[in-house]
Write a protein that holds these residues in place. Sequence first.
Motif, PDB file in Angstrom:
ATOM      1  N   SER A 168       0.825  -1.198   0.000  1.00 53.35           N
ATOM      2  CA  SER A 168       0.000   0.000   0.000  1.00 53.35           C
ATOM      3  C   SER A 168       0.863   1.253   0.000  1.00 53.35           C
ATOM      4  CB  SER A 168      -0.895  -0.004   1.239  1.00 53.35           C
ATOM      5  OG  SER A 168      -1.427   1.278   1.491  1.00 53.35           O
ATOM      6  N   LEU A 169       0.618   2.147  -0.944  1.00 52.09           N
ATOM      7  CA  LEU A 169       1.346   3.416  -0.972  1.00 52.09           C
ATOM      8  C   LEU A 169       1.097   4.207   0.295  1.00 52.09           C
ATOM      9  CD1 LEU A 169       3.072   5.526  -2.443  1.00 52.09           C
ATOM     10  CD2 LEU A 169       0.986   6.315  -3.588  1.00 52.09           C
ATOM     11  N   ARG A 170      -0.141   4.186   0.778  1.00 56.19           N
ATOM     12  CA  ARG A 170      -0.474   4.925   2.002  1.00 56.19           C
ATOM     13  C   ARG A 170       0.327   4.390   3.191  1.00 56.19           C
ATOM     14  NH1 ARG A 170      -3.973   4.252   6.384  1.00 56.19           N
ATOM     15  NH2 ARG A 170      -4.648   6.256   7.303  1.00 56.19           N
ATOM     16  N   VAL A 171       0.384   3.079   3.346  1.00 52.12           N
ATOM     17  CA  VAL A 171       1.094   2.486   4.487  1.00 52.12           C
ATOM     18  C   VAL A 171       2.577   2.802   4.418  1.00 52.12           C
ATOM     19  CG1 VAL A 171       1.766   0.307   5.560  1.00 52.12           C
ATOM     20  CG2 VAL A 171      -0.604   0.673   4.849  1.00 52.12           C
ATOM     21  N   PHE A 172       3.175   2.676   3.238  1.00 51.29           N
ATOM     22  CA  PHE A 172       4.593   3.008   3.113  1.00 51.29           C
ATOM     23  C   PHE A 172       4.832   4.496   3.369  1.00 51.29           C
ATOM     24  CE2 PHE A 172       5.160  -1.126   1.109  1.00 51.29           C
ATOM     25  CZ  PHE A 172       6.451  -1.465   1.495  1.00 51.29           C
ATOM     26  N   GLY A 200      -2.759   3.595  -3.116  1.00 51.21           N
ATOM     27  CA  GLY A 200      -2.303   3.087  -4.401  1.00 51.21           C
ATOM     28  C   GLY A 200      -1.299   1.984  -4.184  1.00 51.21           C
ATOM     29  N   LEU A 201      -0.501   1.716  -5.195  1.00 50.75           N
ATOM     30  CA  LEU A 201       0.528   0.677  -5.117  1.00 50.75           C
ATOM     31  C   LEU A 201       1.905   1.317  -5.051  1.00 50.75           C
ATOM     32  CD1 LEU A 201       1.226  -2.461  -5.469  1.00 50.75           C
ATOM     33  CD2 LEU A 201       1.798  -1.803  -7.816  1.00 50.75           C
ATOM     34  N   MET A 230     -16.068   7.049  -8.572  1.00 52.57           N
ATOM     35  CA  MET A 230     -14.753   7.385  -9.107  1.00 52.57           C
ATOM     36  C   MET A 230     -13.698   6.771  -8.192  1.00 52.57           C
ATOM     37  SD  MET A 230     -12.705  11.022  -9.396  1.00 52.57           S
ATOM     38  CE  MET A 230     -13.759  11.795 -10.616  1.00 52.57           C
ATOM     39  N   ALA A 231     -12.782   6.019  -8.773  1.00 47.73           N
ATOM     40  CA  ALA A 231     -11.654   5.464  -8.032  1.00 47.73           C
ATOM     41  C   ALA A 231     -10.419   6.285  -8.359  1.00 47.73           C
ATOM     42  CB  ALA A 231     -11.440   4.001  -8.392  1.00 47.73           C
ATOM     43  N   VAL A 232      -9.804   6.868  -7.339  1.00 48.12           N
ATOM     44  CA  VAL A 232      -8.631   7.735  -7.507  1.00 48.12           C
ATOM     45  C   VAL A 232      -7.429   6.978  -6.955  1.00 48.12           C
ATOM     46  CG1 VAL A 232      -7.627   9.996  -7.067  1.00 48.12           C
ATOM     47  CG2 VAL A 232     -10.125   9.729  -7.167  1.00 48.12           C
ATOM     48  N   ARG A 233      -6.496   6.601  -7.827  1.00 47.93           N
ATOM     49  CA  ARG A 233      -5.402   5.749  -7.385  1.00 47.93           C
ATOM     50  C   ARG A 233      -4.065   6.261  -7.908  1.00 47.93           C
ATOM     51  NH1 ARG A 233      -8.378   1.567 -11.189  1.00 47.93           N
ATOM     52  NH2 ARG A 233      -7.244   1.860 -13.159  1.00 47.93           N
ATOM     53  N   ARG A 234      -3.004   5.721  -7.315  1.00 51.29           N
ATOM     54  CA  ARG A 234      -1.640   6.144  -7.658  1.00 51.29           C
ATOM     55  C   ARG A 234      -0.753   4.903  -7.697  1.00 51.29           C
ATOM     56  NH1 ARG A 234      -0.594  11.958  -7.952  1.00 51.29           N
ATOM     57  NH2 ARG A 234       1.637  12.199  -8.261  1.00 51.29           N
ATOM     58  N   ILE A 235       0.174   4.882  -8.631  1.00 47.27           N
ATOM     59  CA  ILE A 235       1.172   3.820  -8.690  1.00 47.27           C
ATOM     60  C   ILE A 235       2.547   4.471  -8.711  1.00 47.27           C
ATOM     61  CG2 ILE A 235       2.111   1.914 -10.056  1.00 47.27           C
ATOM     62  CD1 ILE A 235      -0.680   1.357 -11.083  1.00 47.27           C
ATOM     63  N   LEU A 236       3.411   4.059  -7.780  1.00 47.22           N
ATOM     64  CA  LEU A 236       4.764   4.588  -7.687  1.00 47.22           C
ATOM     65  C   LEU A 236       5.734   3.417  -7.745  1.00 47.22           C
ATOM     66  CD1 LEU A 236       6.767   6.918  -7.176  1.00 47.22           C
ATOM     67  CD2 LEU A 236       6.373   6.613  -4.723  1.00 47.22           C
TER      68      LEU A 236
END
Length: 448
Positions: free
Chosen positions: A117-121, A154-155, A182-188
């Motif tokens: 999880s991007l949030r957890v990291f 996000g991921l 709407m799904a708002v997501r991020r990938i890093l």
Amino acid sequence: MSALNQYMSLYDEHSKLINANGAGPLNDLRAEARAALEGMSLPAAGSDNYENCDLEAMLAPDYGINIAKIALDVNPQATFRCDVPLLTDTPFMLINDTFAASPRAMENLPEGVEVGSLRVFALDYPKEIAKYYGRLAEMRNPIVALDSLLVQDGLYLRVKKGIKLEKPLQLVNILENGVPLMAVRRILVIIEEDAEATLLVCDHSQNPDVDFLALETVEIFAERGAKFNYYNLEESTAKTSRLSALYLSQDEGSNVSIDGLTLFNGTTRNEYYTRFNGEHAELHLYGMGIEDETRKISTYSHINHAKPNCVSNELFKFSLDDEAKGAFTGRIYVAPGAVKTEAYQSNRNLVGSDDAQMLSRPELEIYNDDVKCSHGCAIGKPDELQLFYMRTRGLSEATAKLLLKQAFMSDIIDRIAIPTLRDRLHLMVERRFAGEKSACAGCSACGK
């Protein structure tokens, strides 16, 4: 009220809740995003680089956003009837826009691979995430600005120096709800020096009767000598819209392949922004779309050859039938001093009906002479001579057209480095052109 105003108002009224379910580095960019949106107007269809894409119309519907992170009734197993590449039975997931994974998904990862999880990291390692998050994506892009304003999860994927992942990782994005969402997501993604990895991202919508919008920003850092394959397969519904902006930074000697594959969709806008930051790097940018009925797909790419001795190969193919509409704009920029650049761009399109429409605009912008660059496009109907030849061999017209369309897409699929995914995609494309409502229908984890 404009589409942007409704989301800015949502943020202004609920910023504390949005931040509470976000994390430090994600929250730190919201003020910048809010300021960028304040003076921004969304491009309309027909605007430069938006030939058939109306962002105002795509964002205007009253989508709900789950900013409170209320648990929704989603059955992930309903998605795995497709099991597209038969890679693993424990993929990572974004359920709407919230990360989920079973403990088994982490079991076989080697030391030196961080994924989750991007949030957890961002909560646990804010300084590390802040070094990369938002550093590539540009706030002047409305997709990025709106995503940065509202995203909460996000991921996150980081492969440490020298680590080589033999088995691909898989992320499944699931859209499911009883009302418009709407799904708002991020990938890093960070692939460190001399590391290697492959990531397959699959987009699925479970409810064909509900309007969905997937809003995403992807940032990929390929450091010196890194190798990375990124495949994105969209298999959604006619009522699903997608707005995606991908940003890639490549350091010296890196090698990256990106492949965007749209089998089923409603309205899709894919943007790719890549930059060479070191010499002797190589990029392969591919994509395909199968469009029929009233589906729409719009693709924009910008490859920045900022350094000498780099190579880029770009190929996008689209098949359009019925009243489908497609657009492609691709720009290759070769900076002053970027000598020995090799850049090749091609867009090929198969238009099978008089009412389908394809717009194509390949572009080169070159500021030195010592380069090898080419670009081109072709738009046409299935070859009548080939059809005639195949019919003289006993094939029906429908079967002949099906085989020609499959062959047309084969060179995009054959560039995929995962054999199981490559084989499964050939089958899925065959089913798609044959008129099946879901290219994944009938697949299962047991390999049917």
